[in-house]
Design a protein around this motif. Sequence first.
Motif, PDB file in Angstrom:
ATOM      1  N   LEU A  41      11.824  29.439  46.394  1.00 46.96           N
ATOM      2  CA  LEU A  41      11.399  30.835  46.290  1.00 46.96           C
ATOM      3  C   LEU A  41      10.248  31.003  45.306  1.00 46.96           C
ATOM      4  CD1 LEU A  41      14.786  32.749  46.386  1.00 46.96           C
ATOM      5  CD2 LEU A  41      13.008  32.711  48.127  1.00 46.96           C
ATOM      6  N   CYS A  42      10.312  30.301  44.197  1.00 48.09           N
ATOM      7  CA  CYS A  42       9.250  30.435  43.195  1.00 48.09           C
ATOM      8  C   CYS A  42       7.932  29.878  43.716  1.00 48.09           C
ATOM      9  CB  CYS A  42       9.656  29.745  41.906  1.00 48.09           C
ATOM     10  SG  CYS A  42       8.464  30.015  40.582  1.00 48.09           S
ATOM     11  N   TYR A  43       7.975  28.707  44.367  1.00 47.25           N
ATOM     12  CA  TYR A  43       6.738  28.153  44.906  1.00 47.25           C
ATOM     13  C   TYR A  43       6.177  29.035  46.019  1.00 47.25           C
ATOM     14  CZ  TYR A  43       6.767  23.848  42.236  1.00 47.25           C
ATOM     15  OH  TYR A  43       6.697  22.947  41.225  1.00 47.25           O
ATOM     16  N   THR A  44       7.061  29.676  46.774  1.00 44.59           N
ATOM     17  CA  THR A  44       6.583  30.603  47.805  1.00 44.59           C
ATOM     18  C   THR A  44       5.890  31.795  47.155  1.00 44.59           C
ATOM     19  OG1 THR A  44       8.379  29.945  49.263  1.00 44.59           O
ATOM     20  CG2 THR A  44       7.285  32.027  49.754  1.00 44.59           C
ATOM     21  N   LYS A  45       6.466  32.299  46.074  1.00 44.70           N
ATOM     22  CA  LYS A  45       5.835  33.416  45.368  1.00 44.70           C
ATOM     23  C   LYS A  45       4.503  32.999  44.763  1.00 44.70           C
ATOM     24  CE  LYS A  45      10.119  35.687  44.009  1.00 44.70           C
ATOM     25  NZ  LYS A  45      11.004  35.971  42.874  1.00 44.70           N
ATOM     26  N   CYS A  46       4.459  31.773  44.223  1.00 48.32           N
ATOM     27  CA  CYS A  46       3.251  31.319  43.536  1.00 48.32           C
ATOM     28  C   CYS A  46       2.121  30.970  44.494  1.00 48.32           C
ATOM     29  CB  CYS A  46       3.557  30.099  42.680  1.00 48.32           C
ATOM     30  SG  CYS A  46       4.645  30.422  41.300  1.00 48.32           S
ATOM     31  N   TYR A  47       2.435  30.257  45.572  1.00 55.37           N
ATOM     32  CA  TYR A  47       1.398  29.672  46.404  1.00 55.37           C
ATOM     33  C   TYR A  47       1.358  30.218  47.826  1.00 55.37           C
ATOM     34  CZ  TYR A  47       1.446  26.473  42.505  1.00 55.37           C
ATOM     35  OH  TYR A  47       1.396  25.956  41.255  1.00 55.37           O
ATOM     36  N   GLY A  48       2.122  31.231  48.123  1.00 54.88           N
ATOM     37  CA  GLY A  48       2.121  31.808  49.466  1.00 54.88           C
ATOM     38  C   GLY A  48       0.807  32.468  49.819  1.00 54.88           C
ATOM     39  N   GLY A  49       0.127  33.009  48.833  1.00 53.31           N
ATOM     40  CA  GLY A  49      -1.166  33.646  49.067  1.00 53.31           C
ATOM     41  C   GLY A  49      -2.217  32.658  49.551  1.00 53.31           C
ATOM     42  N   TYR A  50      -2.147  31.427  49.037  1.00 55.63           N
ATOM     43  CA  TYR A  50      -3.094  30.397  49.491  1.00 55.63           C
ATOM     44  C   TYR A  50      -2.891  30.096  50.972  1.00 55.63           C
ATOM     45  CZ  TYR A  50      -4.055  29.533  44.581  1.00 55.63           C
ATOM     46  OH  TYR A  50      -4.411  29.674  43.267  1.00 55.63           O
ATOM     47  N   LEU A  51      -1.633  30.039  51.385  1.00 61.58           N
ATOM     48  CA  LEU A  51      -1.336  29.790  52.790  1.00 61.58           C
ATOM     49  C   LEU A  51      -1.853  30.928  53.665  1.00 61.58           C
ATOM     50  CD1 LEU A  51       0.082  27.856  54.726  1.00 61.58           C
ATOM     51  CD2 LEU A  51       2.149  29.188  54.396  1.00 61.58           C
ATOM     52  N   LEU A  52      -1.701  32.157  53.197  1.00 56.98           N
ATOM     53  CA  LEU A  52      -2.243  33.303  53.942  1.00 56.98           C
ATOM     54  C   LEU A  52      -3.768  33.248  54.007  1.00 56.98           C
ATOM     55  CD1 LEU A  52      -0.027  36.263  52.711  1.00 56.98           C
ATOM     56  CD2 LEU A  52      -0.161  35.341  55.017  1.00 56.98           C
ATOM     57  N   ALA A  53      -4.413  32.831  52.923  1.00 62.67           N
ATOM     58  CA  ALA A  53      -5.876  32.755  52.922  1.00 62.67           C
ATOM     59  C   ALA A  53      -6.369  31.690  53.897  1.00 62.67           C
ATOM     60  CB  ALA A  53      -6.380  32.458  51.516  1.00 62.67           C
ATOM     61  N   VAL A  54      -5.670  30.565  53.966  1.00 61.04           N
ATOM     62  CA  VAL A  54      -6.043  29.522  54.930  1.00 61.04           C
ATOM     63  C   VAL A  54      -5.853  30.045  56.352  1.00 61.04           C
ATOM     64  CG1 VAL A  54      -5.383  27.260  55.835  1.00 61.04           C
ATOM     65  CG2 VAL A  54      -5.633  27.594  53.383  1.00 61.04           C
ATOM     66  N   GLY A  55      -4.752  30.758  56.575  1.00 57.12           N
ATOM     67  CA  GLY A  55      -4.522  31.361  57.897  1.00 57.12           C
ATOM     68  C   GLY A  55      -5.593  32.381  58.237  1.00 57.12           C
ATOM     69  N   ALA A  56      -6.053  33.121  57.234  1.00 58.16           N
ATOM     70  CA  ALA A  56      -7.114  34.092  57.476  1.00 58.16           C
ATOM     71  C   ALA A  56      -8.398  33.390  57.869  1.00 58.16           C
ATOM     72  CB  ALA A  56      -7.337  34.947  56.220  1.00 58.16           C
ATOM     73  N   GLY A  57      -8.732  32.320  57.165  1.00 53.99           N
ATOM     74  CA  GLY A  57      -9.944  31.580  57.490  1.00 53.99           C
ATOM     75  C   GLY A  57      -9.908  30.984  58.886  1.00 53.99           C
ATOM     76  N   CYS A  58      -8.730  30.515  59.281  1.00 52.63           N
ATOM     77  CA  CYS A  58      -8.604  29.925  60.619  1.00 52.63           C
ATOM     78  C   CYS A  58      -8.624  30.993  61.708  1.00 52.63           C
ATOM     79  CB  CYS A  58      -7.312  29.125  60.715  1.00 52.63           C
ATOM     80  SG  CYS A  58      -7.298  27.643  59.701  1.00 52.63           S
ATOM     81  N   SER A  59      -8.132  32.179  61.403  1.00 56.20           N
ATOM     82  CA  SER A  59      -8.042  33.204  62.444  1.00 56.20           C
ATOM     83  C   SER A  59      -9.321  34.031  62.591  1.00 56.20           C
ATOM     84  CB  SER A  59      -6.854  34.132  62.172  1.00 56.20           C
ATOM     85  OG  SER A  59      -7.045  34.827  60.970  1.00 56.20           O
ATOM     86  N   PHE A  60     -10.282  33.895  61.678  1.00 48.56           N
ATOM     87  CA  PHE A  60     -11.535  34.626  61.832  1.00 48.56           C
ATOM     88  C   PHE A  60     -12.252  34.247  63.118  1.00 48.56           C
ATOM     89  CE2 PHE A  60     -11.731  35.737  57.206  1.00 48.56           C
ATOM     90  CZ  PHE A  60     -11.877  37.094  57.398  1.00 48.56           C
ATOM     91  N   GLY A  61     -12.124  32.996  63.519  1.00 44.80           N
ATOM     92  CA  GLY A  61     -12.792  32.552  64.740  1.00 44.80           C
ATOM     93  C   GLY A  61     -12.182  33.160  65.989  1.00 44.80           C
TER      94      GLY A  61
END
Length: 95
Positions: A41-61
């Motif tokens: 849970l803590c790692y999800t809170k800490c680093y979940g935003g990075y995963l969303l940002a990578v998903g955002a970069g991939c979905s722009f295309g």
Amino acid sequence: MAKKVKKVVKKVIKKVLDKTTIDEKIMENIDENRSLYNKILCYTKCYGGYLLAVGAGCSFGANIWWGLGLLATSAGWAYWAACKCRPCKRRNCNM
């Protein structure tokens, strides 16, 4: 005949659910592995935003609106993690 089968199935399911204590088994498993769940849970809170940002970069295309939505969500997550998540701010994920 279909009504009889339906009634029998309902009775069997009710008996099975009454005999098993699924909630208690789940809680026992969580209690046994409490530190592991807290770390996840803590790692999800800490680093979940990075995963969303990578998903955002991939979905722009594929779709710019999905990308912008994910990017805004990752920005909100970053603000929340930096300003409100005290264990992550200390870089100590051993809650």
